[in-house]
Design a protein around this motif. Structure first.
Motif, PDB file in Angstrom:
ATOM      1  N   VAL B  16    -109.639  13.668 -46.774  1.00 34.40           N
ATOM      2  CA  VAL B  16    -109.974  15.067 -46.466  1.00 34.40           C
ATOM      3  C   VAL B  16    -111.185  15.454 -47.308  1.00 34.40           C
ATOM      4  CG1 VAL B  16    -109.153  17.437 -46.840  1.00 34.40           C
ATOM      5  CG2 VAL B  16    -107.639  15.737 -45.776  1.00 34.40           C
ATOM      6  N   HIS B  17    -112.048  16.274 -46.727  1.00 35.30           N
ATOM      7  CA  HIS B  17    -113.174  16.762 -47.507  1.00 35.30           C
ATOM      8  C   HIS B  17    -112.817  18.141 -48.067  1.00 35.30           C
ATOM      9  CE1 HIS B  17    -117.646  17.848 -48.054  1.00 35.30           C
ATOM     10  NE2 HIS B  17    -117.267  17.008 -48.990  1.00 35.30           N
ATOM     11  N   GLY B  18    -112.974  18.293 -49.374  1.00 31.08           N
ATOM     12  CA  GLY B  18    -112.577  19.535 -50.035  1.00 31.08           C
ATOM     13  C   GLY B  18    -113.777  20.387 -50.386  1.00 31.08           C
ATOM     14  N   HIS B  19    -113.658  21.680 -50.132  1.00 29.83           N
ATOM     15  CA  HIS B  19    -114.807  22.576 -50.287  1.00 29.83           C
ATOM     16  C   HIS B  19    -114.650  23.563 -51.431  1.00 29.83           C
ATOM     17  CE1 HIS B  19    -116.562  21.831 -46.010  1.00 29.83           C
ATOM     18  NE2 HIS B  19    -116.479  20.743 -46.752  1.00 29.83           N
ATOM     19  N   TRP B  20    -113.892  23.199 -52.443  1.00 25.48           N
ATOM     20  CA  TRP B  20    -113.656  24.198 -53.491  1.00 25.48           C
ATOM     21  C   TRP B  20    -114.886  24.429 -54.349  1.00 25.48           C
ATOM     22  CZ3 TRP B  20    -112.949  23.619 -58.959  1.00 25.48           C
ATOM     23  CH2 TRP B  20    -112.998  22.313 -59.436  1.00 25.48           C
ATOM     24  N   ARG B  21    -115.847  23.500 -54.269  1.00 24.65           N
ATOM     25  CA  ARG B  21    -117.085  23.743 -55.015  1.00 24.65           C
ATOM     26  C   ARG B  21    -118.275  23.993 -54.098  1.00 24.65           C
ATOM     27  NH1 ARG B  21    -116.221  19.032 -59.458  1.00 24.65           N
ATOM     28  NH2 ARG B  21    -116.190  17.892 -57.494  1.00 24.65           N
ATOM     29  N   LEU B  22    -117.990  24.300 -52.859  1.00 27.86           N
ATOM     30  CA  LEU B  22    -119.067  24.490 -51.876  1.00 27.86           C
ATOM     31  C   LEU B  22    -120.129  25.470 -52.372  1.00 27.86           C
ATOM     32  CD1 LEU B  22    -120.372  24.274 -49.040  1.00 27.86           C
ATOM     33  CD2 LEU B  22    -118.610  25.817 -48.180  1.00 27.86           C
ATOM     34  N   VAL B 177     -95.377  21.054 -43.565  1.00 31.02           N
ATOM     35  CA  VAL B 177     -95.873  19.727 -43.179  1.00 31.02           C
ATOM     36  C   VAL B 177     -96.619  18.999 -44.283  1.00 31.02           C
ATOM     37  CG1 VAL B 177     -95.960  20.461 -40.756  1.00 31.02           C
ATOM     38  CG2 VAL B 177     -98.055  20.495 -42.133  1.00 31.02           C
ATOM     39  N   THR B 178     -96.926  19.671 -45.379  1.00 31.69           N
ATOM     40  CA  THR B 178     -97.509  18.940 -46.500  1.00 31.69           C
ATOM     41  C   THR B 178     -97.266  19.706 -47.794  1.00 31.69           C
ATOM     42  OG1 THR B 178     -99.440  17.696 -47.295  1.00 31.69           O
ATOM     43  CG2 THR B 178     -99.845  19.945 -46.583  1.00 31.69           C
ATOM     44  N   ASN B 179     -97.445  19.001 -48.893  1.00 32.85           N
ATOM     45  CA  ASN B 179     -97.448  19.598 -50.229  1.00 32.85           C
ATOM     46  C   ASN B 179     -98.697  19.057 -50.912  1.00 32.85           C
ATOM     47  OD1 ASN B 179     -96.688  20.872 -52.612  1.00 32.85           O
ATOM     48  ND2 ASN B 179     -95.145  19.346 -53.168  1.00 32.85           N
ATOM     49  N   GLN B 180     -99.638  19.957 -51.180  1.00 29.58           N
ATOM     50  CA  GLN B 180    -100.888  19.500 -51.809  1.00 29.58           C
ATOM     51  C   GLN B 180    -100.706  19.529 -53.325  1.00 29.58           C
ATOM     52  OE1 GLN B 180    -105.322  21.271 -52.139  1.00 29.58           O
ATOM     53  NE2 GLN B 180    -104.781  20.754 -50.038  1.00 29.58           N
ATOM     54  N   ILE B 181    -100.748  18.372 -53.938  1.00 32.27           N
ATOM     55  CA  ILE B 181    -100.425  18.263 -55.367  1.00 32.27           C
ATOM     56  C   ILE B 181    -101.532  17.557 -56.133  1.00 32.27           C
ATOM     57  CG2 ILE B 181     -97.929  18.298 -55.030  1.00 32.27           C
ATOM     58  CD1 ILE B 181     -97.890  15.279 -55.076  1.00 32.27           C
ATOM     59  N   GLU B 182    -101.553  17.780 -57.434  1.00 28.33           N
ATOM     60  CA  GLU B 182    -102.496  17.047 -58.275  1.00 28.33           C
ATOM     61  C   GLU B 182    -101.967  15.634 -58.445  1.00 28.33           C
ATOM     62  OE1 GLU B 182    -103.312  18.797 -62.068  1.00 28.33           O
ATOM     63  OE2 GLU B 182    -105.024  17.469 -62.435  1.00 28.33           O
ATOM     64  N   LEU B 183    -102.807  14.667 -58.124  1.00 29.15           N
ATOM     65  CA  LEU B 183    -102.347  13.275 -58.184  1.00 29.15           C
ATOM     66  C   LEU B 183    -103.544  12.364 -58.328  1.00 29.15           C
ATOM     67  CD1 LEU B 183     -99.666  11.635 -57.935  1.00 29.15           C
ATOM     68  CD2 LEU B 183    -100.188  11.386 -55.510  1.00 29.15           C
ATOM     69  N   PRO B 206     -98.218  13.896 -48.819  1.00 30.79           N
ATOM     70  CA  PRO B 206     -98.863  14.814 -49.762  1.00 30.79           C
ATOM     71  C   PRO B 206    -100.379  14.693 -49.734  1.00 30.79           C
ATOM     72  CG  PRO B 206     -98.079  12.882 -50.944  1.00 30.79           C
ATOM     73  CD  PRO B 206     -97.692  12.686 -49.491  1.00 30.79           C
ATOM     74  N   MET B 207    -101.067  15.808 -49.854  1.00 25.31           N
ATOM     75  CA  MET B 207    -102.511  15.771 -50.119  1.00 25.31           C
ATOM     76  C   MET B 207    -102.693  15.734 -51.633  1.00 25.31           C
ATOM     77  SD  MET B 207    -104.064  18.479 -47.388  1.00 25.31           S
ATOM     78  CE  MET B 207    -103.779  18.247 -45.612  1.00 25.31           C
ATOM     79  N   ALA B 208    -103.671  14.956 -52.087  1.00 28.13           N
ATOM     80  CA  ALA B 208    -103.905  14.805 -53.522  1.00 28.13           C
ATOM     81  C   ALA B 208    -105.169  15.529 -53.929  1.00 28.13           C
ATOM     82  CB  ALA B 208    -104.022  13.327 -53.884  1.00 28.13           C
ATOM     83  N   TRP B 209    -104.999  16.577 -54.753  1.00 30.29           N
ATOM     84  CA  TRP B 209    -106.213  17.203 -55.299  1.00 30.29           C
ATOM     85  C   TRP B 209    -106.557  16.574 -56.649  1.00 30.29           C
ATOM     86  CZ3 TRP B 209    -105.969  20.337 -59.765  1.00 30.29           C
ATOM     87  CH2 TRP B 209    -104.764  20.969 -60.083  1.00 30.29           C
ATOM     88  N   ILE B 260    -102.958  11.581 -49.139  1.00 26.14           N
ATOM     89  CA  ILE B 260    -104.211  11.981 -48.485  1.00 26.14           C
ATOM     90  C   ILE B 260    -105.147  12.542 -49.549  1.00 26.14           C
ATOM     91  CG2 ILE B 260    -105.219  13.507 -46.730  1.00 26.14           C
ATOM     92  CD1 ILE B 260    -102.196  13.629 -45.602  1.00 26.14           C
ATOM     93  N   PRO B 261    -106.089  11.734 -50.048  1.00 26.38           N
ATOM     94  CA  PRO B 261    -106.965  12.232 -51.114  1.00 26.38           C
ATOM     95  C   PRO B 261    -107.951  13.274 -50.588  1.00 26.38           C
ATOM     96  CG  PRO B 261    -107.051   9.804 -50.930  1.00 26.38           C
ATOM     97  CD  PRO B 261    -106.373  10.331 -49.701  1.00 26.38           C
ATOM     98  N   ILE B 262    -108.167  14.287 -51.398  1.00 26.85           N
ATOM     99  CA  ILE B 262    -109.166  15.308 -51.081  1.00 26.85           C
ATOM    100  C   ILE B 262    -110.422  14.995 -51.882  1.00 26.85           C
ATOM    101  CG2 ILE B 262    -109.721  17.764 -51.159  1.00 26.85           C
ATOM    102  CD1 ILE B 262    -106.696  18.282 -50.999  1.00 26.85           C
TER     103      ILE B 262
END
Lengths: 300, 300, 300
Positions: B16-22, B177-183, B206-209, B260-262
Motif C-alpha cells: 500500500v502507498h501511504g500518504h501521511w507525509r504527502l 476487515v483490517t487492523n492497521q498496526i505498527e509492525l 493486518p496493514m503494517a505502518w 500488508i506493508p504501507i
C-alpha cells in the motif's frame, strides 16, 4: 435517579452506597436507619457490603439497624461478597489470610450474611477476589443451590480480569451480572489493561470501588496526585462543580460502560454531592484532559 | 502484484502507498498524479490516508491532484481514518488533542474526507486509535449509516489490541476487515503481545505502518539499532537485496498473517525497491536471526 | 494411580515420567527398561519426550531400550514434541537455533521420532514452543495427515499463551488436548498471566514441566528461594512429607486444573517420592502460605 438494569429482574441505582467503613462511622442503629432513609429518598436503593467489612462487623451492624425498620428491606437491593478469609477476633477459627471459594465456604458465608442482615435473601452476591485456587465447579454448584433456594437472586464477581471472567463463566449455569472493579480518574488500571472493554463486550455494567481514588487525590503530595488535583480543580471551575469529588464522579458517569460508582461516605452531604454529579457533564476535551493528567502522558 | 482479499468485495494490493507525509513532499498536483500513476503501473492500487495527516492537509492535496485525472479514482482503493482530534490552524474549532469516536464526529469526518478527496465513496474507513471513551453503539450506528448511504464500503481499525477488537466487534453489524498496526523488524510489540496472533485468529490481514521502523534502523546510534542494522546488512548480502529496506519488507511479507506493508516514501525509487522485495525470500534461519537480533535475546 | 482423561480415547497417568535428561543418566538399555518397568508398576504409564532432548539423543536411547522389550509399548503413552530446530552434531544440516512449524518439518520430525522410538504411532504430539512465524494452516494440514495415517493419535502444545491457543485452535480440525507449561510453587508465571485459567476454560488439563522449579528451590541462595524453601520445609513438617519435593508436587496436585506433573528424575526413589505426594493434602492456609511466600507479597 437513573437505574441500571443488570439483569431482567435486577436493576440497581446509578449510584450505590457502600458500607465498607460502616463500623468506623460509630453510628447508632437509629442513625444508620436515618442514613439509609436519606439515601432511599435520593434514589439510592443499592447498598454494597462484604462479609469481611469491618472485620466481619459491618453486615451485623447494618442488620441491627434494619431490624428497627424491617419494611425498608423491600425498598433496597443488598449486595454482599464472599471468598476472602481474614484473621479476626470475630472469626477465631480462621488461621490465616487466604481465599476460599469452595462450595462449603460460599454456602456458609451466605448463611452468615443472611443471619447478620436479618433477611432471607441477598439480591446480588459477588466473589470478592479472583482466587488462584478456585474450583469453578464448586462455585457453579454453590451458585445453583443458592439460586434454587432463593437465598441469592443474582451473582457477580469483583476484581476479575478477562481470563478469570471467561474461565468462571464457562462453568456457570447462572449469569454474572456485574464486575466490581477499582476505577477512578486516579486509578486507570482497568482501563489500560482492557478490563473495562471486556465488561462492555460482556454487557456487564461495572461497579466502581474507590471512585475518588481512595483519598490520595485530595491529600497526597505525590507529583501525580498534585497534577491530577490541579486538573480536576480547573475542570470543577469550568463546569460549575462544587468540588473535585463531583468532577471525579462525573468523569466515571460519562463513560459508556455505564459505570456504577460506589459512594462510601457516611456523611449525607458527601452522598448528596455525588448525586448532584449526575447533573453535570464533561466535554470530551475535559474528559481527556483528566485522563492524560492522571496517566502523565498524552494519548498517541 | 499479489492482491490481498480483505472482504468478499474488497481486495487491496500487497503493498500500500501511504500518504501521511504527502504535504512534506512539496509536490505539484501534476507530480502527485505522476506518482499515483507510477504506483498503479507497479500494481500498487491502494492509498492510505487519515483525516489528520499533514494537519488535515494531505487529503485535500490528494484530492486536488485527483481532480486533474478523475478517471484514476476507479482504479484505486482509498483508505482513510477518523477518530483523532488535533489542534490545527486548519481546524480552529478544535480546542485540544483528544479522541472522538462519537457518531456525529465519524459522520462529519467522513463528509470532510469525501469532500477533500472529491469522491463519493471511501473504500475503507478505519478508527484511527482505540478510544478509552468509545461508545461502541455510536460507532455501530455511524458505520451502518455510512454503509447504507454508500459513502463507506468497508470498515476497519488501527492500533487495536485484542480486547478492543473483541469489544467493538460485539457491537457492530458490519465486519472489520483490517487492523492497521505498527509492525517492523524494529518494532515487535504486536508480535510479542499477541495482536498479530489475534489478527490471524480473526482472519484480519493486518496493514503494517512504519514497516521500516520509522527510520531509526537506518540512522540511530542506539545499541539495538546498530545490532539490527548489522544483521539486516548481512542478510541483505546473503539474499542479494539492494538494501536493508528490502530485507525489512521481505521479513514482513514472509509472515503467514499476510501483512500488508504501507510504504510511505514519495520517491518512486524507494517504492520500486519495496516492490522488488516481493521477489526475495528469507530462510527461517534468516527470519529468526533478524527477530532475535531485534529483541536482543535468543528464543527459548 | 489416578488417570487424567485428556480426550475420549486418551488418558494419561496423573504423574508423567519425563525423559529430557535421559542421556545424562548414562543408563544401559537394560537399566532404562528396568526404570520403565518400575514406573509402570507405580502406575506411571506416560513418558514425555521431545525430538531435541539430549541434542536429539533421548528418543533413540529410549527406543533402543524399548527394543529389548517391545511388548512394553502397548502399556504406555508416548508423548513427544517438535518445532524447535537446534544446532547439533546429530543434525549437521541445521544452521541455526530457530523454530520450524512448517508442514514439512512436522512430518519429518514425526518420522524421525517414530524411527527413533521404533514404534508406529505417537500417542500425543506437542508443538514445543509458540512460533512467531507459525503458519497455522500448515500445522493443521500436518496434524490432519498424521492423524489420518495413524502416526499420531492426539495433539497438543507446549508453552502456549491464550492468544496462541486461540489462534491455532481456530485453524485446526483436530482437538488440542493439553498445554505443557512451566508450573511450580517457584514459577507462578502461568498462574499470574492467566494461562492456567485459560487451560481450565478450555478443559485442557495442563502438564507441568519443572514442577520442582528446576532445582533452584533446593540450592539457590537467592532471597526468594530461601524464603520459599523455608516455607516448604515448615509445611513438610506439618503434613508429614518426606521432603520439600513432595510438598511442591502436592501443591500442584491440589489445583483444580488437574495439573499433571512431569517428574524428570532417573532415580526410582525420587519418582516414588513424587507418587507418595498423591496421598498428601494441603489445607488452603498452607497452599496460600506457599503461594504468597513464592510471590513475595500477600494476596489483596
Amino acid at each position: 435517579m437513573n437505574r441500571i438494569q443488570l439483569a431482567e429482574e435486577l436493576s440497581v441505582s446509578q449510584i450505590v452506597h457502600g458500607h465498607w467503613r460502616l463500623s468506623d462511622w460509630n453510628y447508632s442503629n437509629e442513625e444508620v436507619v436515618e442514613l439509609i432513609e436519606q439515601c432511599l429518598e435520593l434514589g439510592i436503593t443499592t447498598f454494597d457490603h462484604a462479609d469481611i467489612y469491618g472485620s466481619y462487623t459491618c453486615e451485623p451492624l447494618f442488620g441491627q439497624a434494619l431490624a428497627l425498620k424491617p419494611e425498608l428491606r423491600e425498598r433496597m437491593e443488598l449486595v454482599t461478597k464472599c471468598g476472602i478469609v481474614l484473621e479476626s477476633e470475630n472469626r477465631p477459627e480462621h488461621q490465616s489470610h487466604h481465599y476460599d471459594t469452595s462450595k462449603a465456604h460460599i454456602l456458609k458465608s451466605v448463611e452468615n450474611s443472611l443471619q447478620a442482615f436479618g433477611t432471607d435473601y441477598i439480591d446480588l452476591l459477588l466473589i470478592h477476589r479472583p482466587d488462584p485456587l478456585m474450583d469453578p465447579r464448586e462455585v457453579a454448584e454453590a451458585f445453583r443451590e443458592l439460586k434454587d433456594a432463593g437465598k441469592v437472586r443474582h451473582f457477580g464477581v469483583s476484581n476479575f480480569k478477562k481470563h478469570q471472567l471467561d474461565m468462571l463463566e464457562s462453568y456457570l449455569d447462572v449469569e454474572l451480572v456485574t464486575n466490581q472493579i477499582e476505577l477512578s480518574p486516579y486509578n486507570l488500571e482497568n482501563i489500560h489493561d482492557g478490563t473495562l472493554d471486556t465488561c462492555m463486550e460482556k454487557r456487564l455494567a461495572p461497579m466502581a470501588w474507590s471512585p475518588l481514588g481512595g483519598g490520595d487525590v485530595f491529600t497526597s503530595d505525590s507529583e501525580r496526585a498534585i497534577r491530577l488535583r490541579t486538573t480536576l480543580d480547573k475542570v470543577a471551575g469550568e463546569i460549575g462543580a462544587d468540588g473535585i469529588d463531583q468532577v471525579m464522579y462525573t468523569w466515571l458517569l460519562a463513560h459508556p460502560a455505564k459505570v456504577i460508582p460506589i459512594v462510601g461516605s457516611g456523611k449525607i452531604e458527601r452522598i448528596k454531592s455525588a448525586v448532584a454529579a449526575l447533573d453535570l457533564t464533561l466535554s470530551k476535551d475535559q474528559w481527556f484532559e483528566i485522563y492524560t493528567s492522571s496517566q502523565g502522558y498524552d494519548i498517541p
